[in-house]
Design a protein around this motif. Structure first.
Motif, short mmCIF file in Angstrom:
data_model
loop_
_atom_site.label_atom_id
_atom_site.label_comp_id
_atom_site.label_asym_id
_atom_site.label_seq_id
_atom_site.Cartn_x
_atom_site.Cartn_y
_atom_site.Cartn_z
N ILE A 2 15.25 -0.37 -4.34
CA ILE A 2 15.81 0.97 -4.50
C ILE A 2 17.20 1.11 -3.87
CG2 ILE A 2 14.67 1.96 -2.46
CD1 ILE A 2 14.82 3.85 -5.71
N GLU A 30 7.88 9.72 -7.04
CA GLU A 30 8.06 10.35 -5.72
C GLU A 30 8.20 9.30 -4.63
OE1 GLU A 30 5.79 14.64 -5.91
OE2 GLU A 30 4.58 12.83 -5.81
N PHE A 31 7.40 8.23 -4.75
CA PHE A 31 7.49 7.20 -3.72
C PHE A 31 8.86 6.53 -3.72
CE2 PHE A 31 6.99 3.24 -1.48
CZ PHE A 31 6.23 3.63 -0.39
N SER A 49 0.86 -1.17 0.00
CA SER A 49 0.00 0.00 0.00
C SER A 49 0.90 1.23 0.00
CB SER A 49 -0.88 -0.07 1.24
OG SER A 49 -1.54 1.13 1.44
N PHE A 50 0.50 2.25 -0.75
CA PHE A 50 1.35 3.42 -0.90
C PHE A 50 0.59 4.68 -0.49
CE2 PHE A 50 2.32 0.16 -3.95
CZ PHE A 50 3.69 0.03 -3.86
N TYR A 51 1.24 5.84 -0.68
CA TYR A 51 0.51 7.08 -0.49
C TYR A 51 -0.15 7.42 -1.82
CZ TYR A 51 3.60 7.38 3.53
OH TYR A 51 4.27 7.11 4.69
N TYR A 87 11.21 8.79 -2.04
CA TYR A 87 11.01 8.76 -0.59
C TYR A 87 11.63 7.50 0.01
CZ TYR A 87 8.49 9.03 3.88
OH TYR A 87 8.16 9.09 5.21
N ALA A 88 11.32 6.34 -0.60
CA ALA A 88 11.84 5.07 -0.08
C ALA A 88 13.37 5.06 -0.11
CB ALA A 88 11.28 3.91 -0.89
N TRP A 97 -1.50 9.94 -2.93
CA TRP A 97 -1.28 11.30 -3.46
C TRP A 97 0.10 11.48 -4.07
CZ3 TRP A 97 2.75 13.67 -0.90
CH2 TRP A 97 3.08 13.13 0.34
N GLN A 100 10.38 -0.40 -5.31
CA GLN A 100 10.75 0.24 -4.04
C GLN A 100 11.58 -0.70 -3.17
OE1 GLN A 100 9.68 -0.21 -0.66
NE2 GLN A 100 8.64 -2.11 -1.26
N ALA A 101 11.35 -2.02 -3.33
CA ALA A 101 12.13 -2.97 -2.54
C ALA A 101 13.59 -2.99 -3.01
CB ALA A 101 11.53 -4.37 -2.63
N ARG A 157 -0.16 9.80 -10.36
CA ARG A 157 -0.47 9.54 -8.97
C ARG A 157 -0.73 8.05 -8.73
NH1 ARG A 157 -5.46 12.62 -8.01
NH2 ARG A 157 -5.58 11.27 -6.21
N GLY A 172 -2.61 6.69 -6.73
CA GLY A 172 -4.04 6.47 -6.58
C GLY A 172 -4.71 5.98 -7.85
N GLN A 186 15.46 7.64 -0.10
CA GLN A 186 16.05 8.56 0.87
C GLN A 186 15.91 8.05 2.29
OE1 GLN A 186 14.15 12.22 -0.78
NE2 GLN A 186 16.20 13.06 -0.58
N LEU A 187 14.80 7.33 2.55
CA LEU A 187 14.66 6.71 3.87
C LEU A 187 15.77 5.70 4.10
CD1 LEU A 187 10.84 6.00 4.30
CD2 LEU A 187 12.20 7.78 5.38
#
Lengths: 302, 68, 257
Positions: free
Chosen positions: A147, A92-93, A83-85, A96-97, A87, A144-145, A128, A130, A99-100
């Motif tokens: 990245i 962007e996700f 599940s993501f954001y 974010y991932a 928006w 994202q896994a 988006r 969404g 940089q985290l």
């Protein structure tokens, strides 16, 4: 040298061992399938390996780093229903991932561009999340896994919710992934495991009941079931089938016989000889390959 | 007459910011509603709520009109 | 810096869902509403009519400090409600939707996650509070008479301590419960219980954070700062800090299911 070694891993929720003294090693560059029915403890095992559930007891040791307890930086994890954001855009996700995980802005934009390409989301990257479909989210989840270039990639039921095309895409992707990293993915479908993995970990009821190269596991499958039915049920068919050497079990239901055999070729030969000799009016002869259930039954009853 | 006009002008200076803020609130609520993919409840109801219920309408929309 | 990455994400999120626009506007509106309507009350009553000819409407105009307290009491109800509702799902919502699992799969420190989220809402609160009080101060000077700007700033700073505590409580409940509605409900109940207890045991609970508003009223009226306002505010900040620490610990020990 193994990448990860897991010893005596146990997780207890309200006195029930969801994961029960599980131990195994993962070797670099291998693709390992964590196989088992729903509720076997696969997800809990993966979550402990991903580092965000603490085991009740037991150890997880990453060879890279035997000192620090937080090995999340070596692990890329995709949950079963990512599940993501909604928006954010896919790109962007990933930023974010990344940089985290400690990547710099420069590294992360480089990397996310490549990954969007790998999972075929280059065009959708600016859209988006969404608006994404289930398959797109699954692929973004894989991106994202990856990245932060993890040594170990863990995917929880990556294909079970996908349609055949999506499933094919993700399986091909997994094949790509194991070039650079160890892949551990869970599934309850034997075919998926067979298709891309070299090794299998078989779990049931929290316990690891079988592990090893896929060829060995397949060897366990050597009991094959032959399904027979007849125009007219011959006399003493039960006894006569049982007389055959490699047959060890015969069951009957509504005139359909399930004959479990050790050696398919010998049994087939023998059955057809009887058909000729005795003049059985055979109407169905079907070989049903061993299902996951059969393997379980065998492993559990061993 | 002159006196009454200046009174209105004075009050307008005081009340104008109030109206402008309410208007901004309403407009951004409508923009958000337009972009909202899955509002809780029908969009036309929210449109009426936002436009006709002063201040409270937009606030209620921002708090309750969106799924997370 | 991981902390700034998370903070930036929070700020972007609250910018895109317009919280950074509507919350400050609502704070301004609720701050100026009562002073303005009090000022116009005689005209409103007059125009409503129904009064016999020659009736003299004599509503005493509040002095500046009383008018200012009207803003604070609105903030104390509606402001508190809004702050609670906008932050009720900041962590619980992410756990519920499952995105928390993706975030936590990265080497994210719980401390960073909790404090960055807290700070993003704290920042929104501070900005909204100051804009609201500034607008109120402007109108009060226009309509009711002079109130020193320094007094406004001091009052706002002490009041911010009370709202800081509120946000910290909401963040703590975010790590205990999954349902945003329940979190908002319990946060409000907590604040109400705190206020009621403070009222009942007023003589022994002089340092209770719930008394900050009362002390601000005294300060605005007399211009003198009670020693007790320092204690109440200090307690508010200390309790906020412990709420955040508890939140971090409880998130760390949380089992995701």
């Amino acid at each position: 040298m193994e990448l990860v070694s897991v010893k005596d891993l146990t997780k207890t929720y309200s006195k029930h061992n969801v994961v029960d003294h599980v131990g195994f090693d993962l070797h670099p560059g291998k693709c390992v399938a964590l196989l088992g029915p729903n509720g076997a403890g696969k997800t809990t095992t993966l979550r402990m390996l991903a580092g965000f559930i603490q085991p009740t007891s037991g150890t997880i040791l990453f060879n890279e780093d035997t000192l620090s307890k937080d090995f999340r930086k070596y692990v890329g994890y995709l949950p079963q229903h990512p599940s993501f954001y909604p928006w954010m855009s896919g790109e962007e996700f990933l930023h974010y991932a990344g940089q985290l995980a400690g990547l710099t802005k420069h590294e992360v934009s480089d990397r996310s561009e490549k990954l969007l390409q790998l999972v075929h989301l280059t065009d959708a990257g600016k859209k988006r999340i969404g608006k994404y479909s289930g398959g797109m989210k699954q692929r973004l989840g894989i991106a994202q896994a990856l990245i932060h270039q993890p040594k170990l990639i863990m995917l929880d039921e990556p294909v079970s919710s996908l349609d055949p095309i999506g499933r094919r895409e993700v399986l091909n992707l997994i094949r790509e992934l194991k070039k650079d990293a160890t892949v551990l993915f869970s599934t309850h479908i034997l075919n998926d495991a067979e298709e891309v993995s070299e090794e299998i970990l078989l779990m049931n009821d929290g316990k690891l009941i079988e592990q090893g190269p896929i060829s060995e596991i397949r060897g366990m499958q050597q009991t094959v079931t032959i399904r027979l039915s007849f125009e007219k049920e011959p006399k003493f068919i039960h006894e006569k089938l049982k007389e055959i050497d490699s047959v060890y079990q015969v069951t009957e239901e509504n005139g359909v016989f399930d004959v479990t055999v050790h050696d398919l070729n010998a049994a087939r030969k023998a059955i057809f000889e009887r058909v000729q000799e005795e003049g059985w009016e055979l109407s169905l002869f079907e070989i049903t390959s061993g299902t996951l259930e059969d393997i379980f039954m065998k492993a559990v009853n061993k | 007459m002159e006196e009454g006009l200046t009174l209105i002008q004075e009050n307008l200076a005081i009340l104008a910011p109030l109206f402008i803020l309410q208007l901004i609130l309403m407009v951004i609520a409508l923009i958000d509603l337009a972009k909202n993919d899955e509002p809780k409840g029908p969009k036309w109801v929210w449109t009426l709520v936002i436009i006709f219920i002063n201040i409270v309408g937009p606030i209620v929309y921002f708090i309750a009109g969106k799924r997370r | 810096m991981q902390w700034t990455v998370i903070l930036k994400k929070e700020l972007t999120e609250n910018w895109r869902n317009f919280k950074w626009i509507w919350v400050p506007i609502v704070f301004i509106l609720i701050s100026i509403m009562d002073p303005i309507s009090t000022y116009y009350m005689p005209i409103i009553i007059e125009s409503a009519g129904g009064l016999p000819e020659g009736t003299i409407i004599d509503i005493p105009m509040p002095n500046p400090s009383e008018a200012m307290m009207m803003s604070f009491s609105q903030l104390n109800i509606i402001g508190v409600l809004i702050l609670t509702v906008i932050s009720m799902g900041t962590i619980s919502g992410e756990i519920k939707s499952g995105v928390y699992e993706l975030v936590l799969a990265k080497p994210v420190k719980y401390t960073n996650y909790v404090t960055a989220k807290f700070f993003s809402y704290w920042l929104l609160m501070i900005v909204s509070l100051f804009l609201g009080l500034l607008a109120s101060w402007y109108y009060i000077n226009l309509l009711f008479g002079d109130l020193a700007f320094s007094q406004l700033i001091v009052a706002a700073l002490f009041y911010a301590c009370w709202l800081t505590l509120l946000i910290a409580i909401v963040i703590l409940y975010n790590t205990w419960f999954k349902s945003p509605g329940l979190i908002a409900f319990l946060s409000i109940i907590t604040v109400i219980i705190l206020s009621v207890m403070t009222n009942i045991f007023s003589h022994v609970l002089g340092w209770s954070p719930a008394k900050i508003t009362e002390y601000i009223a005294i300060y605005l009226h007399t211009g003198d700062l009670d020693t007790e306002i320092w204690f109440s505010s200090l307690i508010a900040l200390l309790v906020s800090l412990s709420c955040l620490l508890f939140a971090i610990v409880s998130l760390r020990n949380k089992a995701i299911d």
